[in-house]
Design a protein around this motif. Sequence first.
Motif, PDB file in Angstrom:
ATOM      1  N   TYR A   1       8.152  10.196   1.562  1.00  6.76           N
ATOM      2  CA  TYR A   1       8.596   8.829   1.311  1.00  6.76           C
ATOM      3  C   TYR A   1       9.473   8.333   2.461  1.00  6.76           C
ATOM      4  O   TYR A   1       9.395   7.184   2.867  1.00  6.76           O
ATOM      5  CB  TYR A   1       9.376   8.781  -0.013  1.00  6.76           C
ATOM      6  N   ARG A   2      10.276   9.237   2.999  1.00  2.00           N
ATOM      7  CA  ARG A   2      11.165   8.839   4.107  1.00  2.00           C
ATOM      8  C   ARG A   2      10.350   8.369   5.295  1.00  2.00           C
ATOM      9  O   ARG A   2      10.642   7.338   5.905  1.00  2.00           O
ATOM     10  CB  ARG A   2      12.048  10.018   4.518  1.00  2.00           C
ATOM     11  N   GLU A   3       9.323   9.151   5.668  1.00  4.93           N
ATOM     12  CA  GLU A   3       8.488   8.756   6.802  1.00  4.93           C
ATOM     13  C   GLU A   3       7.751   7.452   6.483  1.00  4.93           C
ATOM     14  O   GLU A   3       7.621   6.578   7.328  1.00  4.93           O
ATOM     15  CB  GLU A   3       7.471   9.853   7.139  1.00  4.93           C
ATOM     16  N   ALA A   4       7.273   7.339   5.246  1.00  5.12           N
ATOM     17  CA  ALA A   4       6.505   6.153   4.873  1.00  5.12           C
ATOM     18  C   ALA A   4       7.332   4.895   5.039  1.00  5.12           C
ATOM     19  O   ALA A   4       6.885   3.911   5.638  1.00  5.12           O
ATOM     20  CB  ALA A   4       6.019   6.287   3.423  1.00  5.12           C
ATOM     21  N   THR A   5       8.567   4.940   4.550  1.00  5.34           N
ATOM     22  CA  THR A   5       9.393   3.732   4.650  1.00  5.34           C
ATOM     23  C   THR A   5       9.801   3.470   6.099  1.00  5.34           C
ATOM     24  O   THR A   5       9.820   2.322   6.547  1.00  5.34           O
ATOM     25  CB  THR A   5      10.641   3.836   3.757  1.00  5.34           C
ATOM     26  N   ALA A   6      10.092   4.551   6.844  1.00  6.49           N
ATOM     27  CA  ALA A   6      10.490   4.357   8.246  1.00  6.49           C
ATOM     28  C   ALA A   6       9.338   3.756   9.047  1.00  6.49           C
ATOM     29  O   ALA A   6       9.528   2.823   9.831  1.00  6.49           O
ATOM     30  CB  ALA A   6      10.911   5.698   8.851  1.00  6.49           C
ATOM     31  N   LEU A   7       8.125   4.266   8.833  1.00  5.31           N
ATOM     32  CA  LEU A   7       6.975   3.760   9.590  1.00  5.31           C
ATOM     33  C   LEU A   7       6.658   2.323   9.210  1.00  5.31           C
ATOM     34  O   LEU A   7       6.285   1.512  10.056  1.00  5.31           O
ATOM     35  CB  LEU A   7       5.744   4.634   9.363  1.00  5.31           C
ATOM     36  N   MET A   8       6.807   1.991   7.940  1.00  6.44           N
ATOM     37  CA  MET A   8       6.534   0.614   7.530  1.00  6.44           C
ATOM     38  C   MET A   8       7.511  -0.334   8.219  1.00  6.44           C
ATOM     39  O   MET A   8       7.174  -1.468   8.518  1.00  6.44           O
ATOM     40  CB  MET A   8       6.668   0.472   6.004  1.00  6.44           C
ATOM     41  N   ARG A   9       8.700   0.165   8.479  1.00  6.01           N
ATOM     42  CA  ARG A   9       9.726  -0.679   9.102  1.00  6.01           C
ATOM     43  C   ARG A   9       9.471  -0.810  10.601  1.00  6.01           C
ATOM     44  O   ARG A   9       9.609  -1.869  11.171  1.00  6.01           O
ATOM     45  CB  ARG A   9      11.095  -0.052   8.840  1.00  6.01           C
ATOM     46  N   THR A  10       9.091   0.316  11.237  1.00  3.04           N
ATOM     47  CA  THR A  10       9.095   0.314  12.704  1.00  3.04           C
ATOM     48  C   THR A  10       7.714   0.424  13.339  1.00  3.04           C
ATOM     49  O   THR A  10       7.573   0.165  14.523  1.00  3.04           O
ATOM     50  CB  THR A  10       9.918   1.505  13.217  1.00  3.04           C
ATOM     51  N   GLY A  11       6.722   0.831  12.588  1.00  2.00           N
ATOM     52  CA  GLY A  11       5.400   1.068  13.179  1.00  2.00           C
ATOM     53  C   GLY A  11       4.766  -0.226  13.656  1.00  2.00           C
ATOM     54  O   GLY A  11       4.794  -1.224  12.944  1.00  2.00           O
ATOM     55  N   GLU A  12       4.201  -0.209  14.880  1.00  2.00           N
ATOM     56  CA  GLU A  12       3.615  -1.429  15.409  1.00  2.00           C
ATOM     57  C   GLU A  12       2.104  -1.398  15.252  1.00  2.00           C
ATOM     58  O   GLU A  12       1.389  -0.961  16.134  1.00  2.00           O
ATOM     59  CB  GLU A  12       4.002  -1.591  16.869  1.00  2.00           C
ATOM     60  N   ALA A  13       1.660  -1.839  14.113  1.00  2.00           N
ATOM     61  CA  ALA A  13       0.219  -1.951  13.884  1.00  2.00           C
ATOM     62  C   ALA A  13      -0.019  -3.342  13.330  1.00  2.00           C
ATOM     63  O   ALA A  13       0.859  -3.901  12.665  1.00  2.00           O
ATOM     64  CB  ALA A  13      -0.243  -0.905  12.886  1.00  2.00           C
ATOM     65  N   SER A  14      -1.215  -3.907  13.609  1.00  6.06           N
ATOM     66  CA  SER A  14      -1.444  -5.267  13.119  1.00  6.06           C
ATOM     67  C   SER A  14      -1.403  -5.280  11.588  1.00  6.06           C
ATOM     68  O   SER A  14      -0.968  -6.243  10.988  1.00  6.06           O
ATOM     69  CB  SER A  14      -2.761  -5.815  13.659  1.00  6.06           C
ATOM     70  N   ARG A  15      -1.884  -4.196  10.984  1.00  2.00           N
ATOM     71  CA  ARG A  15      -1.754  -4.069   9.535  1.00  2.00           C
ATOM     72  C   ARG A  15      -1.516  -2.609   9.220  1.00  2.00           C
ATOM     73  O   ARG A  15      -2.068  -1.727   9.871  1.00  2.00           O
ATOM     74  CB  ARG A  15      -3.023  -4.524   8.833  1.00  2.00           C
ATOM     75  N   GLN A  16      -0.710  -2.339   8.214  1.00  2.00           N
ATOM     76  CA  GLN A  16      -0.499  -0.947   7.820  1.00  2.00           C
ATOM     77  C   GLN A  16       0.026  -0.897   6.392  1.00  2.00           C
ATOM     78  O   GLN A  16       0.634  -1.851   5.913  1.00  2.00           O
ATOM     79  CB  GLN A  16       0.477  -0.244   8.760  1.00  2.00           C
ATOM     80  N   SER A  17      -0.262   0.223   5.739  1.00  2.00           N
ATOM     81  CA  SER A  17       0.230   0.351   4.374  1.00  2.00           C
ATOM     82  C   SER A  17       0.405   1.817   3.992  1.00  2.00           C
ATOM     83  O   SER A  17      -0.460   2.645   4.233  1.00  2.00           O
ATOM     84  CB  SER A  17      -0.748  -0.317   3.390  1.00  2.00           C
ATOM     85  N   ALA A  18       1.555   2.088   3.405  1.00  2.00           N
ATOM     86  CA  ALA A  18       1.765   3.358   2.724  1.00  2.00           C
ATOM     87  C   ALA A  18       1.231   3.163   1.314  1.00  2.00           C
ATOM     88  O   ALA A  18       1.199   2.038   0.816  1.00  2.00           O
ATOM     89  CB  ALA A  18       3.248   3.690   2.682  1.00  2.00           C
ATOM     90  N   MET A  19       0.809   4.224   0.664  1.00  2.00           N
ATOM     91  CA  MET A  19       0.246   4.062  -0.672  1.00  2.00           C
ATOM     92  C   MET A  19       0.249   5.391  -1.421  1.00  2.00           C
ATOM     93  O   MET A  19       0.275   6.457  -0.797  1.00  2.00           O
ATOM     94  CB  MET A  19      -1.186   3.543  -0.575  1.00  2.00           C
ATOM     95  N   PHE A  20       0.249   5.317  -2.741  1.00  2.00           N
ATOM     96  CA  PHE A  20       0.070   6.519  -3.551  1.00  2.00           C
ATOM     97  C   PHE A  20      -0.419   6.122  -4.936  1.00  2.00           C
ATOM     98  O   PHE A  20      -0.329   4.963  -5.331  1.00  2.00           O
ATOM     99  CB  PHE A  20       1.355   7.346  -3.632  1.00  2.00           C
ATOM    100  N   GLU A  21      -0.930   7.111  -5.644  1.00  2.00           N
ATOM    101  CA  GLU A  21      -1.465   6.847  -6.973  1.00  2.00           C
ATOM    102  C   GLU A  21      -0.416   7.177  -8.014  1.00  2.00           C
ATOM    103  O   GLU A  21       0.227   8.224  -7.975  1.00  2.00           O
ATOM    104  CB  GLU A  21      -2.701   7.712  -7.204  1.00  2.00           C
ATOM    105  N   THR A  22      -0.228   6.250  -8.948  1.00  2.00           N
ATOM    106  CA  THR A  22       0.694   6.504 -10.046  1.00  2.00           C
ATOM    107  C   THR A  22       0.014   6.026 -11.332  1.00  2.00           C
ATOM    108  O   THR A  22      -1.185   5.772 -11.331  1.00  2.00           O
ATOM    109  CB  THR A  22       2.049   5.803  -9.789  1.00  2.00           C
TER     110      THR A  22
END
Lengths: 439, 401
Positions: free
Chosen positions: A84-105
Amino acid sequence: MFSYDIWNALRSMRRNPILTSLMVAAIAVGIGVSISMLSVYHIMASNPIPHKSDQLFRVTLDSWGPLRPYDDSDPMKTPIQITYREATALMRTGEASRQSAMFETGLVVEPDSPDLIPFETRARAAFSDFFYLFDVPFLYGGPWDKLADDEAAQVVVLTPAINNKLFGGRDSVGEKILMSGRTFTVTGVIDRWEPMPRYYDTRNGPFQLVNEIFIPFTLTPRMELWSHASSSNWKAEKIQNHAEWLNSEAVWIQYWAELKSDLEVQAYQDHLDNYAREQKKVGRFQRPINNRIFNVTDWLDYREVVPNEVKVLVALGFLFLVVCLLSSVALLLTKFDGRSMEVSLRRALGASRSALLGQHLMEVMVIGFVGGLLGIGLTQLCLLAIEAMISQAPEYMLRMDWQMIAAAVVIAIVTSVIAGLFPAWRSCVTDPAEALKTQ
Amino acid sequence: MELRPIVSALMRHKTGTLLVALQIAVTLAIIVNGLFIINKRIEKINRPYGINVDSIITVSVRGFGEDFDSGASLREDMDLLRNLPGVVAATSINQIPLSGSGSSTGLRSVPDETATSTSATIYNTDEYGLTTLETALIEGRDFYPEEVEYSVPGQAQRDIPPVVLVTKALADKLYPDGDALGRPLYWPSMEPSTIVGIIGHMMGSWPDWHAINNSVFQPRTRNNFRYLIKAEPGARDSLVPVIEEQLAELNRQRLVRSVTTHEDVVTRTYEADRAMANILIAIIVLLVGLTSLVIVGLASYFVSQRIKQIGTRRALGATQIDILRYFLVENWIITTVGAFAGCLLTVAVSYLLETNFDLPRLDYSYLLVCVIALWLISQFSALFPARRASAVPPAVATRTV
C-alpha cells in the motif's frame, strides 16, 4: 469437368462406403480433438487488448526482505503485487499519462427494497484512470472524476448484473446505494466487458468473469477495506488493525500505468529505481534494486497464465491429428490401389494423368470437407464436454471463434490433400498397359 | 514359420506397411505419455485426505454493519449449529481444508531467522476442530476449551498462541528425531508456541503445494468466518438447507455467503485434474479404436489382394492354421516395427514434455505395458481378416485362373 469430377468422386465414395466413412471419421475425430484443444489454448493465450497491449504496463518493485528472494527458484523475480505504501507513493509521484493502483475487496450491499436481502459483492478499489487504462465500455454514465479520487468520494460504478438486480437494468446514474453501512452514488454502469484473460488481475483468477463493482481506491483507509484476494508478506509483523496493515510490508495491490513511448517507459523505470534508492535510505528495499515493468503480453507470459496442462493437451491433440492423417493415407492407398483397373481403363481410353489426378484429389477434398464439417461439430461437442467438467470456466471461454472454425476447415482440407496427394499420384502413374495385363 | 517370405511380401506394399507402422509408433507415444499423466493425476486425487470429507458441511459467513460483534455472533451460530438435530459436531475455522484457499507461514525449530523454515498451512479452530474433521491425534492432547481465543470487542488480538497442534509430517520436518511433542515451534516473529499434540495425517488447502501435508493448528476463533459441521450418517444433504435457513434467520447483521457440502468443495478443487485425466482417457480410447480399425482395414486389403495366392497355398497343402498364422505374423511384424519406432518416439515426446512443461520423468515401465497391450490389440484386430483369409477354399486357385 468440375461437376464430372464431383460426380465421379461421389460415385467412388459410395462404392467403398466403409473405407470412405472411416476416412471421414478419422479426419473428423482428428479435427475435433486437435481444434478443441487449440481453441482452449487460443482463448487462454489471446491478447485481451491488442490495440494498446504494448502501452499498458504492470509495475512491480522488489520490496522483499533481505534474507530470501520473493521466489527462491528465481531470485530475479519481483513480487507480483506491491505494498500500500508503494501504491500511494507511486500514485502521487509516478509520471504516467494514466495509472491506477487496484485490489479486490468485497462489500455488503443493503438494498432499499424489502424483497431483497443484503448480499455480498466483489468490488475493485481503483482510481478513475482504471476505466481509461483498460478502455472499459459504459452502458450508462461514466467513471467518477479525479476530484472524487482526491476526496475519497462515496461513488460507485456498477456491473450490468448488479444494476439489473438493484435497478431492473434502467439508467441508475445518480441513484444511491447503501453498501457496508455507507451511501454510495452511482456514476456509471459498465457494459458487457469480457477481457480474456482478465489480465489486470491474473493473481486472482485470470479466467474469471469481470463481476466486480468499482469504488475509489482512496476509500481504503476510511472504510478499512481489506484485500479479499491474495496477499503475502516477507516480514513477521504484528498487524493488529487496518492502519498497521496499510503500513506493513504486505504486498496485495496491483498497479498499472499507461506509457506511450520508450522514452516514457525509461523515465518511469528510472523513477521506480530512484524511489527504491530513496527507500533504501530509510531502511526499506534491502535487496538489490530490481524493479520491473511488463507490458500486457509480457506480463501474461511472466505470469504463465496458460496452464502447462493446456499446452500438453494441444501437443498431444496434434499428435493425434498426425495419427488420423496417417490413417487416412493408409486407407486412401488401399482405396486407390483397389481401383487401379478403372484408372488404367480410363487412361487407356485417353484420359490424361492430370485429369485423373484432379479427379482423385477432388474425391480427397470432398472427404476432407465433409470430415472438416463433422470435425467442427465434434469440436463443439468436445468443448461442451470440457465445459461440463470445469464448472469454474466462464461460458464464453470455451467457444469456437471464426478463426478456429477457419483453422478447422483449412486443416481438414490441407491435411486430406496432403494425405491424398501421394496415393492419388501413385495410382495415376501406374502404367495402364501393365495394370490391365495383370488383371 | 519362415519370416522371410512374409517380409518380402510386405516389401511389395512398403508404403502402406510403413504408414501403419508409423501410425502405431505415434499411437504408442501418445498412449504411453497420456497414461502416465493420467496415472499421476489419479494418484494425486486419491491421496488420503486424513479428514472425513463426506460427512462435513461447510459454511461461509460475513458480518456487516457498524457494530457487528464477530465474537458474539460466532458463539450464537455455534450454539445453534451444535444443537441442530443431525449435527454431530461443529467448529469454526479460518479456511476450509482442500478448498484451494488458505494461509501459510514458515516455521522453525530454532529461533534463528537465517535457518531454513518449513512451510505449513495455518488453521485456526477451537476444541471441536479435530472432532469435526475426524482427524485423530497420534500423540499428545487436543486443545482445552480455555486455551481457545475468542474475539472480544475492544480487545487486541493475542500475538501467538501458547500451544499448537501440528501434523506428523510437519513435526517430522521440524524435529526429524520424532521428539516434537512438548518442544517449541518458532513463528516468523521468532516467538515460540509449544507443540502439545500431533495429528496423524491431514491434507492442507492446496493439493498442488509441496507442503500439503504440513499443517499447524492454533486455538483461535477470531476472524473465523467459516464453519465446519459434521453431520450424522445420512443426514448431511437434508441438513444443508436447514442450516442455510436457520443461520440466515438467526442474525440479520451477518450474511450467509454459502452453505455447501465439503465433498462439493473438494470435487471443485480437483476439477482440473479430473478433466485432464478424462480428456486424455477420451483421446486414448479414440486412438486405440482408430488404430485398430486401420489395422483391420489394411489387413483386409492384404487379404483381398491375395485371395488367389491363398487358394494356391491351400491347394498345395497349407492348412487353415498356416494361413491364419501367416497373417497374424505379418501383423506382428508391422506392429513390432511400429512399436520399436514408437519407443524412440515416446522417449522423445516424454523428454519434450518434461523439459517444456515441467512434467515428471516418464516411468518406463509404462512403455513395456503399453507395447504388450498394443501387440495384443493389434493381433486381435488382425484376427478377423486373418480368419477370413483362412476360410478361402483351395478351389479358388483353380477357379479364377
